[in-house]
Design a protein around this motif. Structure first.
Motif, PDB file in Angstrom:
ATOM      1  N   LEU A 139       0.860  -1.188   0.000  1.00  0.00           N
ATOM      2  CA  LEU A 139       0.000   0.000   0.000  1.00  0.00           C
ATOM      3  C   LEU A 139       0.889   1.227   0.000  1.00  0.00           C
ATOM      4  N   PHE A 140       0.713   2.084  -1.034  1.00  0.00           N
ATOM      5  CA  PHE A 140       1.504   3.304  -1.171  1.00  0.00           C
ATOM      6  C   PHE A 140       0.544   4.489  -1.207  1.00  0.00           C
ATOM      7  N   ILE A 141       0.723   5.417  -0.281  1.00  0.00           N
ATOM      8  CA  ILE A 141      -0.156   6.579  -0.160  1.00  0.00           C
ATOM      9  C   ILE A 141       0.709   7.828  -0.181  1.00  0.00           C
ATOM     10  N   ASP A 142       0.369   8.781  -1.050  1.00  0.00           N
ATOM     11  CA  ASP A 142       1.171   9.994  -1.128  1.00  0.00           C
ATOM     12  C   ASP A 142       0.297  11.201  -1.457  1.00  0.00           C
ATOM     13  N   ASN A 143       0.546  12.275  -0.728  1.00  0.00           N
ATOM     14  CA  ASN A 143      -0.092  13.562  -0.992  1.00  0.00           C
ATOM     15  C   ASN A 143      -1.616  13.472  -0.940  1.00  0.00           C
ATOM     16  N   LEU A 144      -2.117  12.888   0.145  1.00  0.00           N
ATOM     17  CA  LEU A 144      -3.563  12.895   0.434  1.00  0.00           C
ATOM     18  C   LEU A 144      -3.749  13.787   1.655  1.00  0.00           C
TER      19      LEU A 144
ATOM     20  N   GLY B 271       3.313   9.034   2.635  1.00  0.00           N
ATOM     21  CA  GLY B 271       4.044  10.299   2.578  1.00  0.00           C
ATOM     22  C   GLY B 271       3.131  11.466   2.302  1.00  0.00           C
ATOM     23  N   ASN B 272       3.442  12.617   2.881  1.00  0.00           N
ATOM     24  CA  ASN B 272       2.747  13.870   2.589  1.00  0.00           C
ATOM     25  C   ASN B 272       1.241  13.775   2.833  1.00  0.00           C
ATOM     26  N   CYS B 273       0.882  13.212   3.975  1.00  0.00           N
ATOM     27  CA  CYS B 273      -0.527  13.144   4.383  1.00  0.00           C
ATOM     28  C   CYS B 273      -0.651  13.969   5.662  1.00  0.00           C
ATOM     29  N   ASN B 274      -0.992  15.230   5.494  1.00  0.00           N
ATOM     30  CA  ASN B 274      -0.843  16.175   6.594  1.00  0.00           C
ATOM     31  C   ASN B 274      -2.069  16.309   7.488  1.00  0.00           C
ATOM     32  N   ALA B 275      -3.058  15.438   7.318  1.00  0.00           N
ATOM     33  CA  ALA B 275      -4.169  15.386   8.268  1.00  0.00           C
ATOM     34  C   ALA B 275      -4.159  14.070   9.052  1.00  0.00           C
ATOM     35  N   LEU B 276      -3.120  13.291   8.857  1.00  0.00           N
ATOM     36  CA  LEU B 276      -3.047  11.953   9.440  1.00  0.00           C
ATOM     37  C   LEU B 276      -2.256  12.002  10.744  1.00  0.00           C
ATOM     38  N   ARG B 277      -2.922  11.621  11.867  1.00  0.00           N
ATOM     39  CA  ARG B 277      -2.259  11.615  13.175  1.00  0.00           C
ATOM     40  C   ARG B 277      -1.674  10.242  13.513  1.00  0.00           C
TER      41      ARG B 277
ATOM     42  N   SER C 179       6.736   9.235   5.897  1.00  0.00           N
ATOM     43  CA  SER C 179       7.514  10.468   5.778  1.00  0.00           C
ATOM     44  C   SER C 179       6.610  11.669   5.527  1.00  0.00           C
ATOM     45  N   SER C 180       7.069  12.816   5.982  1.00  0.00           N
ATOM     46  CA  SER C 180       6.461  14.119   5.670  1.00  0.00           C
ATOM     47  C   SER C 180       4.973  14.167   5.974  1.00  0.00           C
ATOM     48  N   CYS C 181       4.605  13.741   7.162  1.00  0.00           N
ATOM     49  CA  CYS C 181       3.227  13.870   7.658  1.00  0.00           C
ATOM     50  C   CYS C 181       3.312  14.795   8.875  1.00  0.00           C
ATOM     51  N   LYS C 182       2.849  16.016   8.730  1.00  0.00           N
ATOM     52  CA  LYS C 182       3.210  17.075   9.667  1.00  0.00           C
ATOM     53  C   LYS C 182       2.608  16.918  11.052  1.00  0.00           C
ATOM     54  N   ILE C 183       1.441  16.256  11.159  1.00  0.00           N
ATOM     55  CA  ILE C 183       0.844  16.132  12.497  1.00  0.00           C
ATOM     56  C   ILE C 183       0.834  14.681  12.976  1.00  0.00           C
ATOM     57  N   MET C 184       1.523  13.799  12.293  1.00  0.00           N
ATOM     58  CA  MET C 184       1.600  12.395  12.703  1.00  0.00           C
ATOM     59  C   MET C 184       2.272  12.306  14.075  1.00  0.00           C
TER      60      MET C 184
ATOM     61  N   LEU D 112       8.704  13.813  10.546  1.00  0.00           N
ATOM     62  CA  LEU D 112       7.465  13.734  11.317  1.00  0.00           C
ATOM     63  C   LEU D 112       7.666  14.598  12.556  1.00  0.00           C
ATOM     64  N   PRO D 113       7.479  15.913  12.442  1.00  0.00           N
ATOM     65  CA  PRO D 113       7.870  16.831  13.531  1.00  0.00           C
ATOM     66  C   PRO D 113       7.078  16.647  14.818  1.00  0.00           C
ATOM     67  N   GLN D 114       5.869  16.071  14.776  1.00  0.00           N
ATOM     68  CA  GLN D 114       5.052  15.899  15.984  1.00  0.00           C
ATOM     69  C   GLN D 114       5.100  14.470  16.524  1.00  0.00           C
ATOM     70  N   PHE D 115       5.945  13.653  15.941  1.00  0.00           N
ATOM     71  CA  PHE D 115       5.950  12.241  16.294  1.00  0.00           C
ATOM     72  C   PHE D 115       6.426  12.040  17.734  1.00  0.00           C
ATOM     73  N   ILE D 116       5.672  11.208  18.502  1.00  0.00           N
ATOM     74  CA  ILE D 116       5.962  10.987  19.920  1.00  0.00           C
ATOM     75  C   ILE D 116       6.476   9.575  20.163  1.00  0.00           C
ATOM     76  N   SER D 117       5.757   8.590  19.627  1.00  0.00           N
ATOM     77  CA  SER D 117       6.109   7.208  19.903  1.00  0.00           C
ATOM     78  C   SER D 117       5.466   6.322  18.857  1.00  0.00           C
ATOM     79  N   PHE D 118       6.034   5.143  18.668  1.00  0.00           N
ATOM     80  CA  PHE D 118       5.448   4.199  17.726  1.00  0.00           C
ATOM     81  C   PHE D 118       4.048   3.788  18.170  1.00  0.00           C
ATOM     82  N   CYS D 119       3.876   3.597  19.456  1.00  0.00           N
ATOM     83  CA  CYS D 119       2.585   3.162  19.991  1.00  0.00           C
ATOM     84  C   CYS D 119       2.300   3.923  21.269  1.00  0.00           C
ATOM     85  N   SER D 120       1.132   4.623  21.345  1.00  0.00           N
ATOM     86  CA  SER D 120       0.782   5.371  22.552  1.00  0.00           C
ATOM     87  C   SER D 120      -0.711   5.261  22.810  1.00  0.00           C
TER      88      SER D 120
END
Length: 1374
Positions: free
Chosen positions: A768-773, A798-804, A824-829, A856-864
């Protein structure tokens, strides 16, 4: 690829000003923050596109990236960074503004993956020894041509393929390419094979020009291995375009041949003999294939059979395979057959063993085997085999093309299982070993009257008339045929193959006496016009005109029996209306007919028997429905009338012209591209591929039939689609294996269970490849249905900026086959997996081997865990629990990946702690970059504890880069990485020590002296197998190594790079002896570094050490005073040093101590640039021997001051000195440069002459001399003190360049005789005092011109020409 100037013009259409205005605007109007965000998003995407274009340019040797493009990228990076800081401060106010996806291009070219490891490769002792020998040669900096030789079938190709896979895996080479040469090499084919691996396309046909372009392309690869397989006769690498040695030190060539002398002619420096398997190895391989011999009486017979396979894997494997599960009488019979050839030589024995395997085949397998013997062995396309099989009726009992294909694939599989056929480079090809191929051709020729010539050979004569009367097949694959007979009288001929001889003229009556011909393939021929005798081929079933030059082909309409017609890559412009007469046609292939513009109306629709139609990457000028005006082209609706069509490849540029019910449920195989963004390049994984770009969701209904069957689905810029699953296929895509979704702003979910039924979703999906959604909120919305995604192996987002987050905990549990995750490049993930409950259940994914998390600038942990929060409007939102008081590691205790081997984390700014010890023990590769808050890599427990020992027993590669707060890798008394080979630490300014035994809490209270004096590596680090170490941009690092180290640690370091370490004072302390295996040392831009090697302690202890150093580069070291701080007086040896580069070291006065210099017998390259060098070699007795006769000032005159040390220069091949004004004499008269090929001196204003006459006599290998801007230079060759005339010959000097030498009077002022037998190019410019070239006798027999200031001059000979130039310059001045 368009030229770079066009890229530059496009780049500058992307103005940076809008975003700059937004930055200024936001300080006054915070309500417009989302405008800034949108502009940043646009600019980031455009920047990435330009970067992809730049990367493609870098792969093209005739293009360079324009300077303004680079400046634009730099400016964009700065602007995006500034804007990002503002957005981070205003994050809570920001809302996503979806933007319209409008793209000129939706893909960029990637370089093909490397050569994979050989399946079932057996590491026998003999093969391991050979492999080790090859690997050692590949690691040797002085070796660039390596040969492997041995008899056919011994396993040379298999071995080098295994080597190729290993060197890429170990990172020894960044690129590995392979080309098969064969016994009649076609340089264009070899060039193309190499270019394909490098993702480079030639735009020219000339072999010479292609060679030049290919050479430049290869030079852009920093480290590349080029494998040339199956060489029968020596070829010149430069004619192919393969640079090596001085032309490109980063390339190595590995060659295979049956003949050692061929490799020696090509100049290999190491040759490795691959012998037949030893007796026990042969039996082990034979026994492994045959399996358990239930009858004990079979064992001695089996051993005898194995012995007669001569230790050749090519015989052992098929013979053992054929005898597996056979009875005693069959074994006895096989042994008797093999005994017939005892004592008759290797060739006869090979034939007997293969004949035995052939006899085990069934009739259909034998027929296909013989057909394969008539085709080129190294690449056989399965679709070609299908076309030939159809024409020849090999599987006549099969009534449909689908059934015939299935039977063909079954027979191919059986031949592979019999080990008589090999896997191809992809699933659409097969190969045959050349030994097996020779046997197959021999069988066809001897027993079935087949005339065949070896691949790419020259046909010297045709068989006699009697042979032709019985001949059933003629095969001349890519042969050089001087002339064809006027008529080939072959009344029994069934097939004729003539490939790629475009210059060959085909006589008009050539085919007139081939009444029984069924298959004709004329690939690559010039057939304009078609021969008239084609009309006599009344029984022709298959006609292949692939790659042919064609014009009028209307005569084909007379071939009424045709079932297969192929025009792949031909120049056909118009499909003639006469094709409609071919009512028996079952397969029509128009693939890659890019010039095809016209298919007349109603031609296709009349081909009622057509089962397979291929039109991909070619015709796309379909007419729409409902047009009343006269039309000259086919409509898509004509395809609806082809009731038997089961295979279709077609490109429909405009989805709006598709009629309803275009695609039938009978379609079994298809590649259907809809929309104007797709190209056909690439390898296809499945037989059912659908690519969609639709302007409205209403058009989905017209492809519904395909959506339900497709295995590989691409979706781009879908309009009006919110959920992929429900709106495209409410049955859950039961057949889909690969899904790519990109640039579709309306999509919120891949699966929305709230609106779909209870069926399992994507049960067979593998990737599964997802980009720019940018509006994608969840991959799976709603309660998880067990079985959904259960086969998923690869996930890239990649580039899915509504995906947490990506998955719920319950869904992630079901992904047991997941192998690779790339996000990669998911700003609020914030996390990959969200825990929904409080239970203690854990997840174990045993197949996950690769994890990459990037940007992933907001990334906290793999599982939370999540919690519910109520908004001001009363709505509930899911948020992650705040863990700020206790930083969370990347992996919590709830998840386990026991086989994770590659972990890459880049740009995850919220991560403070990476891993717990339990999560890193299986890692092989770990890369952590650009994590601004990362403080420690590995931590055990919530409260930091000092671990007694950390064992990372599988870690092979570790990279730590751009981690501003990282202080240490871990807190432990010992870190042991027994197999670590590569370590890179870059821009970690707070990291002074790799391992600390202080915790964060007591770090501050520890002695400041310990911190200040701490070294990066000490006794707490055990890296016994580390080979490559890079330390870069470590601003606060003062020492790399402590004097006390763990035993055997760092003892295998092969390459060390140190750059931009501002506080570093020395590189090596007294533990230098532990680095005796160091071969490559690069030190650059360390402002305080004063010395490289500290030898004082070793000298004091009188310890003898031999260092293996081969390459030394020191650049930009303004404080460097010594490379070696003492003369070791023979205690420390650097005998293998072959290349020394010294750049920009103004305080360095001496390069070599005397005792080191006198042993530099391997030194081949010496480059000195912008340095304060006064003495290249220090002479310890120089002052005493010169004080009596010379003034004191002369003591400081810089030169090569050694007298008996001239042996050090004898191996020197390249000598370059630039910007060294202190240098007065390059070498003393005793110096000998007998191997020097290149001599360059730039801007050395203290030089008066270059060499003495006696030194000049030693320059017998010199090919190029260049002197530039040496203001004091008066002559090149100076007299060495005696008065006698010398005869001096520069045997190989081909090019002499003299630029800006204002004091130069002549090449030599003495009356010596000079001979230049190879000189063809002389350039003289800016030498106003040069009146004559030389005073003595001068010979330049090959020189015909002198270039002066861009003009070509010649006045009969070199001296007269120089005099003429001098006179002309004086005349201009007057």
């Amino acid at each position: 690829m368009e030229i770079v100037s066009s890229i530059a013009s496009k780049v500058f259409e992307l103005s940076v000003e809008p975003i700059v205005r937004q930055i200024k605007y936001v300080f006054n109007y915070s309500d417009n923050i989302h405008n800034l965000e949108e502009e940043v998003e646009k600019l980031t995407d455009k920047k990435q596109r330009v970067e992809h274009a730049v990367e493609e340019v870098k792969r093209n040797p005739v293009e360079e990236v324009e300077a303004d493009v680079q400046r634009w990228l730099t400016k964009v990076n700065n602007v995006i960074e500034d804007a990002g800081k503002i957005l981070l401060r205003h994050e809570n106010k920001a809302k996503k503004s979806p933007r319209r996806g409008n793209f000129e291009k939706v893909s960029y070219r990637i370089t093909p993956q490397g050569i994979g490891a050989v399946k079932g490769f057996e590491f026998f002792e003999s093969r391991t020894l050979a492999a080790d020998e090859i690997m050692n040669a590949l690691k040797d900096a002085d070796v660039n041509l390596i040969g492997v030789y041995g008899m056919g079938g011994v396993g040379k190709t298999t071995l080098v393929k295994q080597i190729a896979a290993q060197v890429r895996e170990y990172g020894i080479f960044k690129s590995v390419v392979m080309a098969t040469v064969t016994h009649n090499p076609d340089l264009k084919t070899v060039q193309q094979q190499i270019a394909d691996w490098l993702n480079y396309k030639f735009d020219v046909k000339s072999v010479e020009v292609r060679a030049a372009l290919l050479s430049e392309r290869i030079k852009r690869e920093e480290k590349i291995l080029i494998i040339l397989d199956d060489i029968w006769a020596a070829i010149k690498l430069e004619e192919v375009g393969i640079p090596y040695g001085p032309d490109h030190k980063g390339s190595k060539i590995l060659m295979t041949s049956r003949n050692q002398s061929v490799l020696l002619k090509m100049g290999v420096q190491r040759e490795v003999l691959l012998e037949v398997l030893q007796h026990q190895e042969s039996w082990n391989l034979f026994e492994k294939i045959v399996g358990d011999l239930k009858d004990s009486n079979l064992r001695p017979i089996a051993i005898e059979v194995a012995e007669r396979c001569a230790g050749l894997p090519i015989l052992i494997v098929p013979v053992a395979t054929g005898l597996k599960n056979k009875q005693m009488f069959e074994w006895n019979d096989a042994l008797e057959e093999l005994k017939k050839f005892d004592g008759k030589g290797d060739e006869a024995r090979v034939y007997s063993a293969l004949e035995l395997s052939y006899n085990f085949l069934r009739d259909e397998e034998r027929s296909l085997f013989r057909l394969l013997g008539q085709l080129a062995p190294h690449v056989v396309v399965i679709s070609d085999l299908l076309k030939y099989s159809m024409g020849l009726g090999l599987f006549n009992q099969r009534t449909t093309l689908k059934a015939t294909r299935d039977r063909l694939l079954k027979v191919i599989s059986d031949l592979k299982m019999s080990c008589l056929l090999l896997e191809g480079d992809n699933h659409e090809q097969v190969k045959m070993h050349d030994v097996v191929h020779s046997f197959a051709a021999s069988i066809a020729s001897k027993h079935h009257h087949v005339f065949t010539a070896a691949y790419q050979t020259e046909l010297e004569e045709w068989p006699n008339k009697d042979f032709f009367e019985q001949c059933t097949s003629i095969s001349l694959p890519y042969c050089n045929i001087p002339k064809l007979p006027e008529v080939l009288e072959c009344p029994k001929l069934k097939s004729l193959f003539m490939f790629n001889n475009s210059s060959l003229k085909i006589p008009e009556n050539l085919f007139s006496r081939m009444e029984e011909l069924k298959v004709l393939d004329l690939t690559g021929m010039h057939l304009s016009p078609l021969p008239l005798s084609l009309q006599y081929l009344e029984n022709l079933q298959t006609l292949c005109l692939d790659g042919c030059v064609l014009e009028d082909i209307s005569a084909i309409g007379d071939l009424k029996q045709l079932q297969v017609l192929s025009f792949i890559q031909s120049t056909i412009v118009r499909l003639p209306s006469e094709v409609s007469k071919l009512t028996r046609l079952r397969l029509l292939d128009l693939s890659q007919c890019r010039k095809l513009e016209v298919i007349p109306p109603d031609v296709l629709s009349r081909l009622a028997q057509l089962e397979e139609l291929y039109m991909g990457d070619g015709f796309a000028q379909w007419k729409g429905e409902g047009h009343d005006e006269p039309r000259n082209n086919a409509k898509l609706s004509e395809l609806k009338l082809l009731s038997k069509l089961s295979t279709l490849e077609v490109h429909i540029m405009d989805a709006n012209i598709m009629p309803k019910d275009l695609f039938s449920e009978k379609l079994e195989r298809f590649r259907v591209f809809i929309g104007d963004v797709w190209d056909w390049r690439g390898k296809y994984k499945t037989s059912r591929t659908l690519k969609l770009k639709l302007s409205t969701s209403a058009l989905l209904e017209r492809v519904k039939v395909l959506l339900m069957k497709t295995e590989d689905l691409y979706l781009d810029d879908l309009k009006g689609v919110r959920s992929v699953l429900y709106e495209l296929d409410d049955q859950g895509f039961p057949e889909l294996k690969h899904l790519h979704v990109q640039n579709s702003l309306g999509i919120q979910y891949i699966i929305d269970r709230m609106i779909m039924g209870h069926s399992t979703a994507f049960p067979r999906l593998e990737s599964l490849f997802i980009d720019n959604l940018n509006n994608l909120e969840n991959i799976y919305c709603g309660p998880y249905m067990v079985g959904s995604f259960s086969n998923l192996r690869k996930l890239k987002v990649g580039n899915c900026n509504a995906l947490r987050s990506l998955f719920s905990f319950s869904m992630f549990k079901g992904l047991e086959k997941l192998e690779k995750v790339d996000v990669s490049s998911c700003k609020i993930m914030e996390e990959i997996v969200v825990e929904e409950g409080e239970d203690d259940e854990k997840i174990n994914l045993p197949q996950l081997r690769y994890l990459r998390l990037e940007n992933l600038p907001q990334f906290i942990s793999f599982c939370s865990r999540v919690k519910e929060a109520t908004t001001s409007g009363g709505n509930k939102e899911i948020e992650c629990e705040d863990e700020t008081e206790t930083p969370m590691p990347l992996f919590s205790r709830k998840v386990s990946f026991p086989n994770l081997t590659i972990l890459i984390v880049d740009g995850c700014d919220n991560l403070k702690i990476l891993l717990s010890l339990s999560s890193v023990v299986h890692l092989k590769r770990l890369e952590i970059c650009n994590c601004k808050m990362m403080e420690v890599m590995v931590k055990e427990g919530l409260e930091e504890e000092i671990m007694s020992k950390m064992l990372l027993h599988q870690l092979e590669s570790l990279e730590l880069m751009d981690l501003p707060k990282l202080t240490r890798f871990c807190t432990s008394n010992l870190v042991e990485c027994p197999v670590l080979k590569e370590l890179r630490i870059q821009n970690c300014p707070q990291m002074r020590t790799f391992v600390s035994n202080y915790t964060t809490s007591n770090m501050a209270s520890s002695s400041e002296l310990d911190i200040i004096n701490s070294a990066l590596f000490d006794e707490k680090v055990a890296f016994p197998n580390l080979e490559q170490l890079a330390i870069l941009n470590m601003d606060n690092l003062k020492m790399i190594w402590h004097n006390e180290l763990h035993s055997d640690s760092f003892c295998k370091i092969d390459a060390l790079t140190v750059e931009h370490c501002e506080e570093l004072i020395k590189i090596f302390p007294s533990m230098l002896g532990g680095l005796r295996n160091l071969q490559f040392l690069f030190i650059r831009n360390c402002d305080l570094l004063q010395e490289v090697f500290d030898l004082q302690e070793l000298i004091k202890m009188k310890e003898s050490v031999a260092i293996q150093l081969r390459t030394l580069e020191i650049h930009g070291l303004p404080k460097l005073k010594h490379v070696w701080n003492e003369d070791p007086l023979g205690l420390v040896l650097f005998d293998n040093l072959s290349s020394v580069d010294v750049w920009d070291c103004p305080e360095l006065k001496i390069i070599f101590p005397a005792s080191i210099a006198k042993n530099l017998l391997q030194l081949k390259t010496l480059v000195i640039v912008c340095s304060g060098v006064e003495e290249i070699v220090q002479n310890l007795n120089w002052v005493e021997t010169n004080m009596e006769n010379q003034p004191m000032v002369k003591v400081l005159q810089p030169h090569f001051s050694f007298r008996k040390l001239d042996q050090a220069l004898r191996s020197l091949e390249e000598f370059c000195v630039w910007y060294c004004d202190s240098l007065i004499t390059l070498a003393p008269s005793s110096a000998s440069f007998q191997n020097l090929t290149t001599l360059e001196v730039w801007i050395c204003n203290g030089l008066v002459s270059l060499v003495t006459s006696s030194t000049a006599k030693s320059l017998v290998q010199l090919t190029r001399m260049k002197m530039i801007s040496c203001r004091g230079l008066k002559e090149i060759v100076a007299n060495d003190g005696n008065e006698r005339k010398e005869d001096i010959t520069f045997s190989k000097l081909g090019k002499l360049e003299l630029f800006s030498l204002p004091s130069l009077v002549s090449f030599c002022s003495a009356d010596h005789s000079f001979k230049f037998p190879s000189l063809t190019e002389v350039i003289v410019s800016g030498c106003p005092k040069m009146q004559v070239f030389s005073k003595g006798v001068l010979s330049t027999p090959r020189l015909l011109v002198v270039r002066h200031d861009g003009q070509e001059c010649w006045n009969g000979n070199l001296n007269d020409t120089v005099q003429q130039l001098f006179a002309e310059m004086n005349a201009k001045e007057d």
